[in-house]
Scaffold this motif. Structure first.
Motif, PDB file in Angstrom:
ATOM      1  N   GLY A  56       0.825  -1.205   0.000  1.00  0.00           N
ATOM      2  CA  GLY A  56       0.000   0.000   0.000  1.00  0.00           C
ATOM      3  C   GLY A  56       0.856   1.251   0.000  1.00  0.00           C
ATOM      4  O   GLY A  56       0.599   2.209  -0.740  1.00  0.00           O
ATOM      5  N   GLN A  57       1.909   1.213   0.830  1.00  0.00           N
ATOM      6  CA  GLN A  57       2.816   2.348   0.928  1.00  0.00           C
ATOM      7  C   GLN A  57       3.568   2.543  -0.390  1.00  0.00           C
ATOM      8  O   GLN A  57       3.799   3.669  -0.818  1.00  0.00           O
ATOM      9  N   MET A  58       3.895   1.437  -1.059  1.00  0.00           N
ATOM     10  CA  MET A  58       4.597   1.548  -2.342  1.00  0.00           C
ATOM     11  C   MET A  58       3.720   2.226  -3.384  1.00  0.00           C
ATOM     12  O   MET A  58       4.186   3.056  -4.168  1.00  0.00           O
ATOM     13  N   ARG A  64       2.625   6.997  -6.583  1.00  0.00           N
ATOM     14  CA  ARG A  64       1.674   7.974  -7.108  1.00  0.00           C
ATOM     15  C   ARG A  64       2.375   9.272  -7.527  1.00  0.00           C
ATOM     16  O   ARG A  64       1.938   9.956  -8.432  1.00  0.00           O
ATOM     17  N   ASN A  65       3.460   9.604  -6.836  1.00  0.00           N
ATOM     18  CA  ASN A  65       4.141  10.856  -7.133  1.00  0.00           C
ATOM     19  C   ASN A  65       4.975  10.789  -8.410  1.00  0.00           C
ATOM     20  O   ASN A  65       5.494  11.795  -8.865  1.00  0.00           O
ATOM     21  N   PHE A  66       5.137   9.578  -8.957  1.00  0.00           N
ATOM     22  CA  PHE A  66       6.006   9.445 -10.123  1.00  0.00           C
ATOM     23  C   PHE A  66       5.262   8.886 -11.325  1.00  0.00           C
ATOM     24  O   PHE A  66       5.860   8.310 -12.217  1.00  0.00           O
ATOM     25  N   LEU A  67       3.963   9.109 -11.344  1.00  0.00           N
ATOM     26  CA  LEU A  67       3.151   8.530 -12.425  1.00  0.00           C
ATOM     27  C   LEU A  67       3.595   9.044 -13.785  1.00  0.00           C
ATOM     28  O   LEU A  67       3.517   8.334 -14.790  1.00  0.00           O
ATOM     29  N   TYR A  68       4.051  10.301 -13.819  1.00  0.00           N
ATOM     30  CA  TYR A  68       4.446  10.860 -15.112  1.00  0.00           C
ATOM     31  C   TYR A  68       5.720  10.199 -15.622  1.00  0.00           C
ATOM     32  O   TYR A  68       5.919  10.051 -16.818  1.00  0.00           O
ATOM     33  N   VAL A  69       6.633   9.834 -14.697  1.00  0.00           N
ATOM     34  CA  VAL A  69       7.922   9.290 -15.099  1.00  0.00           C
ATOM     35  C   VAL A  69       7.826   7.789 -15.332  1.00  0.00           C
ATOM     36  O   VAL A  69       8.199   7.280 -16.389  1.00  0.00           O
ATOM     37  N   ASN A  70       7.312   7.069 -14.327  1.00  0.00           N
ATOM     38  CA  ASN A  70       7.252   5.621 -14.416  1.00  0.00           C
ATOM     39  C   ASN A  70       6.049   5.119 -13.632  1.00  0.00           C
ATOM     40  O   ASN A  70       6.153   4.821 -12.444  1.00  0.00           O
ATOM     41  N   PRO A  71       4.894   5.022 -14.278  1.00  0.00           N
ATOM     42  CA  PRO A  71       3.675   4.623 -13.555  1.00  0.00           C
ATOM     43  C   PRO A  71       3.769   3.219 -12.946  1.00  0.00           C
ATOM     44  O   PRO A  71       3.027   2.897 -12.024  1.00  0.00           O
TER      45      PRO A  71
END
Lengths: 339, 309, 309
Positions: free
Chosen positions: C260-262, C267-274
């Protein structure tokens, strides 16, 4: 399926055109491999003001015949042959919309289960008035008035206040009266009653039958009475068709059939009726079972259970033949009825 | 029915007292923390002992509970330990946000499930039916927080249609409402479909057809009316479940409702806010449970008739 | 596994009528519907697969020296996509190997689920059996507790527990157990009540055998089947709840890895590597799918009455 058989159209002999004419009706049920005919070339007619009975064991196709007339057969079944002439119009050719305007209006149907055939969540008043609203343009007050009159006519006391009761607040017999009220409120020409008394106890049964006879007398109603009970037919029907394994095996006026039953199956049914066999210790039971629709014999369908069987019975399929005026049967070897 | 309502309400009140005490006691299990939170607060020069005395933390827990509930019921909710903001103010704004979100999600789940589920049942085994049921399976199988991430990936990252989080524009409510509604919608779809399917097989449907009624009237009035009891019964449970999920969904989308405030308060050890919000949400759950029970009885005219007699 | 064997029950036992385990079937006959159910086989396979993954994950977490596999940061190789050389599932924002992190997260998820389920089964069975057997005031008190917690949103309870303790797995495990035991207790209580009546009749016939012994003798084999079914559902529920709580920051705290924590961090890097968010999300969805379909299959074996046609 058997070869096409021309079937005699035996009517009441009244001379005028009958109200309902069922001609060579075939209703098939879709099977996994092939379709099977639950109603196989059935013909009969009902005259105006006549009570016509259809008898047979469960599964003989009598209910399917009734449902076919209103085109209310299950989704896995279809009318695949014949014609149903009602007042000159072939019902099998009508579209769904035209059919709806006939249901509940000119042809009504009463079912066996008064406990479950009514919607439990609506008052009987709503259930009766919605028939009126579906088929005519009247005010709410007028529809309610007519519903109350109908309930009153069918012997429900305090009819106006009972309109606001739910089905579960009625007894079984009263519920069947409600069923008849919503069937008759549009003053139909034909009432199809499918085992209307089977689920009721004996005294109530008699009341309901009296009521049907009375309505026929007063309203000029024609009735198609579907039942497994020969006693019911004997009591109120004018003519009767006996069905076996999807076919009509004997058809004629009730007095003739009861006085002189010709088909061994009709004879067996009569023998197994309790009140006509008082002298016997045990009820007569026709031996064997109805053949399955999927495995219908090519000869006479009753041959396997028949006490009059002769070799031809298992080889050829008998035709429905008129052997005395207005009385026809499907048998190679009829013998007089011995009780 | 009146008697049932009275009994069920009394029972709910009993449960409320028990639950609020448990929550209150639970939140006080770590009173040292509380005093330390205050003592470490930059504005205050107070000692831990002084704070304990001020808050009445050295009195017996039952007395503390009594005092707290008296204040709570008289509308005196106190202030946030962290921001000093009156809790009644936090409550007012966040409750309206949660209400908006929950009502939208609830309407979405029921409002879509009833027509789609009923139609799926009517057109059984059709492509429409199978498609609807596939949506239901997906909706039930994906945890809501993961669904949120997938929606963000689609609508924010890929398409750029919707904002990722916040509450400023009407667009902000779309994703949280969808995520909150998803599971309830999926469950409702299945329940409506199976309930309608069951009703369609009943004898009275044949009677209705024999009466010459239109298919529309048969399905949408008679059959639907009879299919509703399980759906209504479930609606009470749904409200409760939705309430639980608001904690997660509001936090994901930083939607400033009760759930977000509670999670935040817990993370910041703002125990006055956390305690009050937790007790209020618990009360809401108990009330929803009681409502669900009553709804279930009311939905069925057969039991309604008997209970009224 | 002889406890399941119907031959351990007296063949003439009238109580057979109420048991969930269909009597007189061989293991082959019981497994037949399971094996015929392709989804159930898939569920068993998925569950087994993730159990293996969880064991590997536990190993790298607890064997000294192996933890480098999922903790080691390679700041020059951050947010690599899956199928990158050396990192089949890519790396996260700190350049940690996603494959090993998911394995470790799976271990935390599944073993949390197991722990919660064992705890809630233990208390649920004892209290449920006590309530059903004793009846009277004991039953009413226990039933009131069951009513209180049964159906309470797990997330809300967990948030309250986190508020009382502190964010972390302990609070999560306790909170979910506090809700889930009621589910087991309800079933056991109902079973004991239905067994009790028959057991008394049998006890009266076989003089000298106390009725509780008869109940235990019949209850234990019965409940083992039902428990397996329920356990697989409850582990799934727990896995979702644990991940949801970790997602909003109330669950396992770093450095303890959690799926869950991962997702939450990814979520903060969806633009770079979803994939950093999607892979752990898919892992949870597959674990839950496996457990639920396994549960359905087990139910078909142990509870033929519930089998859906």
């Amino acid at each position: 399926m058997t070869a096409m058989v021309p079937t005699a159209d035996i009517d009441s002999g009244s001379g005028t055109a009958p109200l309902l004419q069922v001609r060579d009706l075939v209703t098939s049920i879709k099977g996994r491999k092939s379709d099977v005919a639950a109603v196989d070339h059935v013909s009969f007619s009902v005259s105006r003001g006549e009570i016509f009975g259809v008898v047979g064991e469960s599964g003989c196709g009598k209910s399917m015949t009734a449902l076919s007339i209103l085109r209310l057969i299950p989704v896995n079944a279809a009318i695949t042959g014949g014609a149903i002439l009602f007042d000159g119009v072939d019902l099998t050719t009508l579209n769904e919309r035209a059919m709806r305007s006939i249901r509940g209006n000119r042809i009504s149907m009463v079912f066996q289960e008064p406990m479950t055939a009514l919607d439990p969540s609506f008052t009987v008043g709503t259930q009766i008035t919605e028939v009126i609203h579906a088929h005519s343009n009247v005010s709410k007050a007028e529809a309610r008035e007519r519903a109350a009159q109908m309930l009153d006519r069918l012997g429900i006391t305090n009819a106006a206040s009972r309109l606001d009761s739910y089905p579960h607040q009625f007894s079984g017999g009263m519920r069947q009266r409600v069923m008849m009220a919503l069937a008759l409120v549009m003053n139909p020409q034909l009432l199809i009653a499918d085992e209307p008394t089977t689920a009721l106890d004996v005294t109530i049964q008699a009341q309901i039958l009296d009521l049907i006879a009375e309505l026929r007398r007063d309203m000029g109603l024609s009735v198609l009475l579907i039942t497994h009970n020969l006693g019911v037919v004997h009591e109120i029907a004018d003519r009767v068709a006996v069905m076996y394994a999807g076919e009509v095996v004997e058809i004629g006026p009730v007095q003739q059939i009861f006085a002189n039953p010709q088909h061994p199956y009709t004879q067996g049914l009569l023998r197994s009726m309790p009140y006509l066999t008082d002298r016997q210790d045990r009820l007569y039971v026709i031996p064997g079972r109805v053949p399955e629709l999927r495995a219908m014999p090519s000869g006479c369908r009753f041959a396997a259970r028949c006490r009059n069987r002769i070799p031809i019975c298992t080889q050829r399929h008998p035709q429905l033949v008129e052997n005395e005026p207005r009385h026809a049967l499907r048998c190679f070897n009829p013998t007089p009825y011995v009780d | 029915m009146a008697r049932t309502i009275v009994y069920r309400s009394l029972y709910a009140v009993l449960l409320l007292i028990a639950a609020s005490f448990l929550v209150f006691y639970g939140m006080r299990l770590a009173p040292g923390d509380v005093a330390e939170v205050l003592a470490s607060h930059p504005t205050g020069q107070m000692t831990v002992e002084r704070i304990r005395e001020d808050l009445g933390l050295n009195r017996p827990v039952f007395v503390q509970y009594g005092t707290y509930m008296r204040e709570l019921l008289s509308g005196n909710l106190g202030v946030s330990l962290v921001t000093g903001e009156p809790i009644s103010e936090i409550l007012r704004t966040s409750a309206s946000y949660t209400l908006r979100l929950a009502v939208l999600a609830f309407l979405l789940s029921i409002g879509l499930a009833i027509p789609l589920g009923a139609l799926a049942a009517w057109k059984r085994n059709s492509l429409f039916d199978q498609g609807t049921m596939l949506i239901a399976v997906i909706g039930m199988g994906i945890p809501n927080f993961f669904l949120a991430v997938l929606l963000i990936q689609l609508f924010t990252v890929r398409l750029g249609w919707l904002p990722v989080a916040g509450y400023e524009t009407p667009k902000h409510i779309i994703m949280p409402a969808l995520v909150l509604a998803a599971e309830a919608l999926a469950i409702n779809l299945r329940v409506v479909r199976s309930s309608v399917l069951e009703e369609l097989g009943r004898d009275y449907v044949r009677t209705l057809k024999a009466k010459g009624l239109s298919n529309r009237r048969i399905l949408w009035l008679h059959v639907l009316r009879n299919s509703l009891p399980p759906v209504i019964a479930l609606a009470g449970i749904m409200m409760r479940t939705l309430l639980g999920y608001t904690l997660i969904v509001e936090t994901i989308f930083r939607w400033p409702g009760l759930g977000y405030q509670l999670v935040n308060a817990v993370l910041k050890r703002d125990y006055t806010v956390a305690q009050t919000l937790a007790i209020l949400l618990t009360a809401a759950v108990i009330i929803f449970n009681a409502l669900a029970d009553l709804l279930q009885q009311w939905a069925d005219p057969r039991t309604r008739g008997k209970a009224g007699a | 596994m002889t406890a399941f064997d119907s031959s351990s029950l007296p063949p003439e036992a009238p109580i057979e009528a109420v048991v969930a385990v269909a009597p007189g079937l061989t293991w082959g006959e019981r497994l037949a519907p399971f094996l015929a159910n392709k989804l159930a086989v898939l569920g068993a396979f998925l569950t087994f697969f993730f159990l293996v993954v969880a064991c590997i994950g536990a190993a790298i977490m607890f064997v000294p020296g192996w933890s480098d596999l999922y903790i080691d940061q390679r700041l020059r190789e951050t947010l690599l996509r899956p199928l990158s050389p050396g990192f089949p599932l890519g790396t996260d924002q700190f350049g940690r190997d996603m494959m090993w992190r998911i394995a470790a997260g799976t271990a935390v998820s599944l073993f949390t689920g197991l722990a919660v389920t064992i705890i809630s089964m233990f208390f649920g069975m004892i209290l449920g059996a006590l309530a059903g057997y004793a009846g009277g005031i004991v039953d009413r008190v226990i039933s009131a507790f069951i009513d209180l917690v049964w159906g309470f949103p797990v997330i809300l309870v967990a948030v309250i527990f986190v508020g009382a303790l502190k964010p972390g797995l302990t609070a999560v495990i306790l909170a979910i157990s506090v809700v889930n035991w009621a589910g087991f207790a309800r079933i056991v209580r109902a079973q004991v009540i239905s067994l009790k009546e028959r057991a008394f009749i049998e006890a009266a016939r076989a003089l000298g055998v106390p009725s509780w012994k008869i109940i235990v003798r019949h209850l234990v084999p019965n409940m083992l089947g039902t428990s397996l079914v329920m356990a697989s559902y409850y582990i799934a529920v727990t896995v979702i709840a644990e991940a949801g709580l970790a997602f909003i920051g109330l669950g396992a705290q770093p450095p303890t890895p959690s799926l869950g924590q991962m997702i939450s961090e990814g979520r903060n890097f969806l633009y770079v590597n979803p994939w950093v968010a999607i892979l752990p999300g898919m892992t949870i969805a597959l674990i839950v799918l496996g457990l639920n379909t396994l549960g359905d299959g087990l139910r078909d074996i142990f509870d033929p009455h519930l089998r859906r046609s």
